[in-house]
Design a protein around this motif. Structure first.
Motif, PDB file in Angstrom:
ATOM      1  N   ASP A  94      -0.211  -4.051 -40.429  1.00  0.00           N
ATOM      2  CA  ASP A  94       0.751  -4.888 -39.715  1.00  0.00           C
ATOM      3  C   ASP A  94       0.533  -4.789 -38.205  1.00  0.00           C
ATOM      4  O   ASP A  94      -0.007  -3.814 -37.691  1.00  0.00           O
ATOM      5  CB  ASP A  94       2.191  -4.616 -40.137  1.00  0.00           C
ATOM      6  CG  ASP A  94       2.747  -3.281 -39.687  1.00  0.00           C
ATOM      7  OD1 ASP A  94       2.538  -2.890 -38.518  1.00  0.00           O
ATOM      8  OD2 ASP A  94       3.419  -2.639 -40.503  1.00  0.00           O
ATOM      9  N   ILE A  95       0.919  -5.822 -37.521  1.00  0.00           N
ATOM     10  CA  ILE A  95       0.635  -5.979 -36.096  1.00  0.00           C
ATOM     11  C   ILE A  95       1.291  -4.886 -35.254  1.00  0.00           C
ATOM     12  O   ILE A  95       0.724  -4.461 -34.236  1.00  0.00           O
ATOM     13  CB  ILE A  95       1.003  -7.402 -35.598  1.00  0.00           C
ATOM     14  CG1 ILE A  95       0.481  -7.652 -34.185  1.00  0.00           C
ATOM     15  CG2 ILE A  95       2.496  -7.650 -35.696  1.00  0.00           C
ATOM     16  CD1 ILE A  95      -1.020  -7.620 -34.039  1.00  0.00           C
ATOM     17  N   GLU A  96       2.427  -4.413 -35.659  1.00  0.00           N
ATOM     18  CA  GLU A  96       3.081  -3.334 -34.914  1.00  0.00           C
ATOM     19  C   GLU A  96       2.225  -2.069 -34.933  1.00  0.00           C
ATOM     20  O   GLU A  96       2.050  -1.395 -33.919  1.00  0.00           O
ATOM     21  CB  GLU A  96       4.479  -3.037 -35.470  1.00  0.00           C
ATOM     22  CG  GLU A  96       5.496  -4.131 -35.212  1.00  0.00           C
ATOM     23  CD  GLU A  96       5.429  -5.297 -36.207  1.00  0.00           C
ATOM     24  OE1 GLU A  96       4.655  -5.230 -37.202  1.00  0.00           O
ATOM     25  OE2 GLU A  96       6.141  -6.296 -35.974  1.00  0.00           O
ATOM     26  N   GLU A  97       1.668  -1.761 -36.101  1.00  0.00           N
ATOM     27  CA  GLU A  97       0.835  -0.566 -36.237  1.00  0.00           C
ATOM     28  C   GLU A  97      -0.495  -0.731 -35.492  1.00  0.00           C
ATOM     29  O   GLU A  97      -0.948   0.197 -34.829  1.00  0.00           O
ATOM     30  CB  GLU A  97       0.586  -0.240 -37.722  1.00  0.00           C
ATOM     31  CG  GLU A  97      -0.299   0.955 -37.957  1.00  0.00           C
ATOM     32  CD  GLU A  97       0.264   2.277 -37.471  1.00  0.00           C
ATOM     33  OE1 GLU A  97      -0.521   3.245 -37.379  1.00  0.00           O
ATOM     34  OE2 GLU A  97       1.471   2.374 -37.178  1.00  0.00           O
ATOM     35  N   THR A  98      -1.125  -1.894 -35.600  1.00  0.00           N
ATOM     36  CA  THR A  98      -2.393  -2.071 -34.876  1.00  0.00           C
ATOM     37  C   THR A  98      -2.169  -1.996 -33.373  1.00  0.00           C
ATOM     38  O   THR A  98      -2.993  -1.424 -32.657  1.00  0.00           O
ATOM     39  CB  THR A  98      -3.106  -3.389 -35.242  1.00  0.00           C
ATOM     40  OG1 THR A  98      -2.260  -4.488 -34.956  1.00  0.00           O
ATOM     41  CG2 THR A  98      -3.529  -3.415 -36.690  1.00  0.00           C
ATOM     42  N   THR A  99      -1.064  -2.521 -32.910  1.00  0.00           N
ATOM     43  CA  THR A  99      -0.746  -2.442 -31.480  1.00  0.00           C
ATOM     44  C   THR A  99      -0.575  -0.984 -31.062  1.00  0.00           C
ATOM     45  O   THR A  99      -1.086  -0.566 -30.024  1.00  0.00           O
ATOM     46  CB  THR A  99       0.520  -3.258 -31.164  1.00  0.00           C
ATOM     47  OG1 THR A  99       0.282  -4.631 -31.522  1.00  0.00           O
ATOM     48  CG2 THR A  99       0.885  -3.182 -29.696  1.00  0.00           C
ATOM     49  N   ARG A 100       0.102  -0.202 -31.891  1.00  0.00           N
ATOM     50  CA  ARG A 100       0.275   1.215 -31.593  1.00  0.00           C
ATOM     51  C   ARG A 100      -1.078   1.933 -31.569  1.00  0.00           C
ATOM     52  O   ARG A 100      -1.373   2.697 -30.668  1.00  0.00           O
ATOM     53  CB  ARG A 100       1.195   1.867 -32.635  1.00  0.00           C
ATOM     54  CG  ARG A 100       1.557   3.321 -32.314  1.00  0.00           C
ATOM     55  CD  ARG A 100       2.209   4.033 -33.484  1.00  0.00           C
ATOM     56  NE  ARG A 100       1.344   4.181 -34.641  1.00  0.00           N
ATOM     57  CZ  ARG A 100       0.307   5.037 -34.729  1.00  0.00           C
ATOM     58  NH1 ARG A 100      -0.011   5.789 -33.707  1.00  0.00           N
ATOM     59  NH2 ARG A 100      -0.404   5.120 -35.830  1.00  0.00           N
ATOM     60  N   ARG A 101      -1.929   1.634 -32.569  1.00  0.00           N
ATOM     61  CA  ARG A 101      -3.235   2.290 -32.660  1.00  0.00           C
ATOM     62  C   ARG A 101      -4.127   1.965 -31.462  1.00  0.00           C
ATOM     63  O   ARG A 101      -4.930   2.777 -31.032  1.00  0.00           O
ATOM     64  CB  ARG A 101      -3.954   1.867 -33.941  1.00  0.00           C
ATOM     65  CG  ARG A 101      -3.337   2.401 -35.200  1.00  0.00           C
ATOM     66  CD  ARG A 101      -4.096   1.885 -36.412  1.00  0.00           C
ATOM     67  NE  ARG A 101      -3.440   2.286 -37.652  1.00  0.00           N
ATOM     68  CZ  ARG A 101      -3.882   1.934 -38.865  1.00  0.00           C
ATOM     69  NH1 ARG A 101      -4.982   1.202 -38.988  1.00  0.00           N
ATOM     70  NH2 ARG A 101      -3.234   2.332 -39.936  1.00  0.00           N
ATOM     71  N   LEU A 102      -4.023   0.752 -30.949  1.00  0.00           N
ATOM     72  CA  LEU A 102      -4.919   0.292 -29.887  1.00  0.00           C
ATOM     73  C   LEU A 102      -4.343   0.440 -28.483  1.00  0.00           C
ATOM     74  O   LEU A 102      -5.000   0.059 -27.510  1.00  0.00           O
ATOM     75  CB  LEU A 102      -5.292  -1.179 -30.123  1.00  0.00           C
ATOM     76  CG  LEU A 102      -6.035  -1.466 -31.418  1.00  0.00           C
ATOM     77  CD1 LEU A 102      -6.205  -2.964 -31.605  1.00  0.00           C
ATOM     78  CD2 LEU A 102      -7.373  -0.760 -31.459  1.00  0.00           C
ATOM     79  N   ALA A 103      -3.159   0.976 -28.369  1.00  0.00           N
ATOM     80  CA  ALA A 103      -2.450   1.027 -27.084  1.00  0.00           C
ATOM     81  C   ALA A 103      -3.272   1.631 -25.947  1.00  0.00           C
ATOM     82  O   ALA A 103      -3.164   1.193 -24.803  1.00  0.00           O
ATOM     83  CB  ALA A 103      -1.135   1.773 -27.240  1.00  0.00           C
TER      84      ALA A 103
END
Length: 155
Positions: A94-103
């Motif tokens: 999910d986009i929330e998790e990918t955003t967190r991973r790539l922050a």
């Protein structure tokens, strides 16, 4: 971006004893330039050309795992090549998790701190990702579970 394609591909490679090739790494080695530099100096369209050429070169050779960048699905010819020459697996995160991973990842030219822009890009690509033969959820799963699910799909 950030779904785990490269990491899962490497683990799957070790488990199945099949070589893995990442299209981004292949392009970087071919042009002796980082993906970020290609985007900055040559632009996204040229990078997408390189991506298509890399995929054409890699498909149809000996058995291998090919991991790709998330934007490779934007071109119909790439989706066709992947379906014609292999089994396509979409690693859904999910986009929330990918955003967190790539922050903190500065190497991704299309990733922005702007969540809305990332979500819009993800949602635009999602119908293409859904064309895959199999979808594996990677949001909160341990890597070994993801790899085992892929192996089950391949059987």
């Amino acid at each position: 971006m950030g779904a785990g394609k490269t990491t899962v591909g490497q683990l799957l490679s070790r488990q199945l004893n099949i070589p893995v090739i990442d299209t981004d790494s292949y392009i970087e080695e071919s042009f002796d330039k980082s993906i970020k530099a290609i985007f900055q100096e040559d632009g996204e369209n040229i990078f997408r050309d390189y991506e298509t050429n890399a995929l054409q070169s890699l498909c149809g050779q000996t058995q291998k795992i090919i991991t790709t960048g998330g934007g490779i699905v934007l071109r119909p010819e790439n989706r066709q090549l992947m379906k014609e020459y292999g089994i396509v697996i979409f690693l859904y995160c999910d986009i929330e998790e990918t955003t967190r991973r790539l922050a903190t990842d500065q190497s991704r030219p299309l990733f922005k701190a702007d969540f809305a822009a990332n979500k819009k890009r993800f949602e635009a690509r999602l119908p293409f990702y859904r064309e895959a033969d199999f979808t594996i959820e990677t949001t909160k799963k341990p890597l070994d579970e993801i790899v085992n699910e892929i192996i089950t799909c391949l059987e």
